[in-house]
Design a protein around this motif. Structure first.
Motif, short mmCIF file in Angstrom:
data_model
loop_
_atom_site.label_atom_id
_atom_site.label_comp_id
_atom_site.label_asym_id
_atom_site.label_seq_id
_atom_site.Cartn_x
_atom_site.Cartn_y
_atom_site.Cartn_z
N GLN A 64 0.84 -1.37 0.14
CA GLN A 64 -0.04 0.07 0.03
C GLN A 64 0.80 1.40 -0.21
O GLN A 64 0.34 2.21 -0.38
CB GLN A 64 -0.92 -0.01 1.22
CG GLN A 64 -2.13 -1.00 1.08
CD GLN A 64 -2.43 -1.42 2.60
OE1 GLN A 64 -2.13 -0.70 3.63
NE2 GLN A 64 -2.65 -2.77 2.54
N GLY A 65 1.95 1.19 0.53
CA GLY A 65 2.88 2.32 0.59
C GLY A 65 3.52 2.64 -0.81
O GLY A 65 3.30 2.14 -1.82
N VAL A 241 8.60 5.56 7.85
CA VAL A 241 9.73 5.12 6.82
C VAL A 241 10.33 4.04 7.40
O VAL A 241 10.72 3.76 8.47
CB VAL A 241 10.63 6.45 6.46
CG1 VAL A 241 11.97 5.77 5.67
CG2 VAL A 241 10.09 7.48 5.70
N VAL A 242 10.25 2.91 6.84
CA VAL A 242 10.65 1.70 7.22
C VAL A 242 11.84 1.28 6.20
O VAL A 242 11.33 1.11 4.96
CB VAL A 242 9.79 0.48 7.22
CG1 VAL A 242 10.12 -0.76 8.02
CG2 VAL A 242 8.45 1.15 8.00
N VAL A 363 10.48 1.48 2.39
CA VAL A 363 8.94 1.44 2.23
C VAL A 363 8.49 2.67 3.01
O VAL A 363 9.00 2.84 4.05
CB VAL A 363 8.17 0.09 2.35
CG1 VAL A 363 8.02 -0.14 3.76
CG2 VAL A 363 6.80 0.47 1.94
N ALA A 364 7.47 3.63 2.42
CA ALA A 364 7.12 4.63 3.30
C ALA A 364 5.81 4.83 3.14
O ALA A 364 5.18 4.44 1.99
CB ALA A 364 7.75 5.96 2.76
N VAL A 373 3.07 3.61 -5.10
CA VAL A 373 4.23 3.86 -6.10
C VAL A 373 5.56 2.99 -6.21
O VAL A 373 5.86 2.77 -4.92
CB VAL A 373 4.80 5.33 -5.95
CG1 VAL A 373 5.81 5.83 -6.81
CG2 VAL A 373 3.38 6.16 -6.34
N GLU A 374 6.15 2.40 -6.94
CA GLU A 374 7.34 1.66 -6.98
C GLU A 374 8.47 2.75 -7.40
O GLU A 374 8.30 2.89 -8.84
CB GLU A 374 7.50 0.34 -7.52
CG GLU A 374 8.66 -0.02 -7.28
CD GLU A 374 8.96 -1.68 -7.69
OE1 GLU A 374 8.50 -2.63 -7.03
OE2 GLU A 374 9.71 -1.72 -8.64
N LEU A 375 9.27 3.10 -6.63
CA LEU A 375 10.38 3.74 -6.96
C LEU A 375 11.47 3.14 -7.62
O LEU A 375 11.83 2.03 -7.05
CB LEU A 375 11.13 4.79 -6.01
CG LEU A 375 9.83 5.90 -5.34
CD1 LEU A 375 10.73 6.19 -3.93
CD2 LEU A 375 10.12 7.09 -6.36
N PRO A 376 12.39 3.60 -8.70
CA PRO A 376 13.26 2.96 -9.01
C PRO A 376 14.66 2.81 -7.82
O PRO A 376 14.49 3.68 -6.87
CB PRO A 376 14.06 3.47 -10.38
CG PRO A 376 13.17 4.63 -10.66
CD PRO A 376 12.02 4.85 -9.50
N ALA A 377 15.38 1.96 -8.09
CA ALA A 377 16.53 1.97 -6.92
C ALA A 377 17.21 3.16 -6.67
O ALA A 377 17.43 3.84 -7.79
CB ALA A 377 17.58 0.71 -7.26
#
Ligand code: AMP
Ligand code: ZN
Ligand code: ZN
Length: 417
Positions: A64-65, A241-242, A363-364, A373-377
């Motif tokens: 979900q984050g 923020v984990v 993950v945040a 949203v999936e951010l690039p590395a």
């Protein structure tokens, strides 16, 4: 739904907040709507574990984050250098914690898990809790490397000496108790550090029953934390923020390479061994030690500190010994005549940051993030500017960029014009 131009203008403003704002006045951040930032580290939890069905609460956050494909740890992939990079945005070369154990010409030995690890003179840069305090925010650390040292003239408002006996649930209870403090004392930035997975994975392997148990214990504590936020009606005003500092690889104790097979121990001194060894030739023997050591060996490679791979941003700090040896994944460096018996290990980190097994996770979730949203590395130096953004404070000079997070950051009303 935002028109692209509106979103573009907002992003420009957002990035400007980090890059071009003037220092926050003492009351600026403190007077904004009270949001809380919780920074949770699960030491050693590899990037491929969240979302894999082993930790339901973390998996839920992951689904979900806003998450990253993975996070590149800084070199060397050890706990203290990387945790301190996460809270300063500085590469280990710049913040000075260049290894878990090191030698400084003036200050002497630094051993991260002993008293010298709490000596503030070793810790450079400005950790986020100091940045937050400068802006008038209260801070608390439920453990974090560096949090027990007086750095840049201060400490978190609330902090605890590291105590591995405190369970994840007990640590979460302490965090929730801080959130129950009267508004004037309540911390707006809190860390929660959990090493139980790292400890179990070292002792028994990355997916050993002990490591899986530690995942469950940690996950249960995360569930308690989320429930605690909900019952306090703080979930919607808390940014969570984990993340982890680095990953973990399975190793065999027998996969050990011995430096004194290549040159006698009388020719050098060392300040650290293991996956990353720091070697100093004895005076007058520099050329001979370099001739024997620099280059490729079975299971490891050694460099002069000024010719280390550029991607590691490592080698300029005077605390880095003249020769750095890095073992291949699965191996470690030792001396046959080492005074301490070789510690049996089933899991280890400290291998090259390019190894996918060394990747960390991120993950945040919370009011400042776009869900799903999936951010690039990205490199872990980027986390500090994110923390500063979430706290609405000015970031100290750092090696990272907030731009990394632009696709995952929700527009907000208080972005300055
Ligand atoms: P390492 O796996 O050697 O890179 O270091 C990680 C270990 O350091 C953890 O498993 C903890 O036992 C220990 N540790 C973490 N934070 C602290 C601290 N603040 N003080 C002392 N030891 C710590
Ligand atoms: Zn670690
Ligand atoms: Zn470890």
């Amino acid at each position: 739904m935002h028109l692209p131009i509106v979103r573009g203008a907002w992003l420009a403003m957002l990035l400007c907040l980090a890059a071009c704002s003037s220092p926050a006045r003492r009351d600026d951040a403190a007077s904004l709507p009270p949001s809380t930032l919780l920074l949770v580290s699960i030491d050693g939890l590899r990037a491929d574990i969240p979302g894999s069905g082993r930790m339901p609460t973390l998996d839920g956050l992951f689904a979900q984050g806003a998450r990253a494909a993975w996070v590149n740890p800084s070199y060397p992939t050890l706990t203290f250098p990387n945790h301190y990079t996460l809270v300063t945005g500085l590469r280990p070369d710049r913040h000075g914690i260049v290894h878990n154990d090191l030698k400084d010409a003036a200050l002497g030995r630094f051993e991260s898990k002993k008293a010298s690890g709490r000596d503030g003179r070793f810790w450079g840069g400005e950790p986020i809790w100091i940045s937050a305090q400068r802006a008038g925010l209260k801070t608390a650390t439920m453990f974090w490397p560096g949090s027990e040292a007086e750095i840049a003239g201060g400490r978190p408002d609330h902090w605890r000496p590291f105590n591995s006996a405190l369970t994840p649930d007990q640590r979460v209870a302490e965090v929730l108790a801080w959130l129950d403090l009267p508004a004037a004392e309540r911390p707006r930035f809190i860390t929660l550090y959990l090493e139980q997975y790292d400890v179990a994975a070292h002792a028994a392997g990355t997916f050993s029953p002990q490591a899986v148990d530690a995942m469950h214990t940690i996950d249960t504590a995360l569930a308690t934390l989320l429930r605690g936020l909900e019952t306090r009606h703080l979930r919607s005003s808390t940014n969570l923020v984990v993340l982890s500092d680095h990953g973990m690889a399975d190793v065999r104790t027998s996969d050990t390479a011995y430096l004194d097979d290549v040159l006698p121990e009388s020719m050098f001194s060392w300040s650290s061994l293991g996956p990353v060894a720091h070697i100093t030739p004895r005076a007058g023997l520099e050329a001979e030690v370099a001739r024997r050591l620099i280059g490729r060996h079975d299971h490891y490679t050694c460099w002069n500190r000024d010719t280390l791979p550029a991607a590691w941003h490592y080698g300029r700090n005077a605390r880095i010994a003249p020769i750095v040896c890095q073992s291949d994944t699965g191996w470690r460096l030792q001396l046959r005549r080492h005074p301490l018996p070789l510690q049996a290990l089933k899991g280890e980190h400290g291998f090259v940051p390019e190894d996918p097994q060394m990747r960390a996770f991120f993950v945040a979730s919370g009011p400042d993030f776009v869900p799903g949203v999936e951010l690039p590395a990205f490199d872990n130096v980027d986390v500090y500017p994110l923390l500063a953004h979430l706290l609405r404070i000015r970031a100290a000079a750092n090696d990272g960029t907030l731009q990394t997070f632009a696709p995952a950051l929700a527009p907000r009303a208080d972005t300055p014009h």
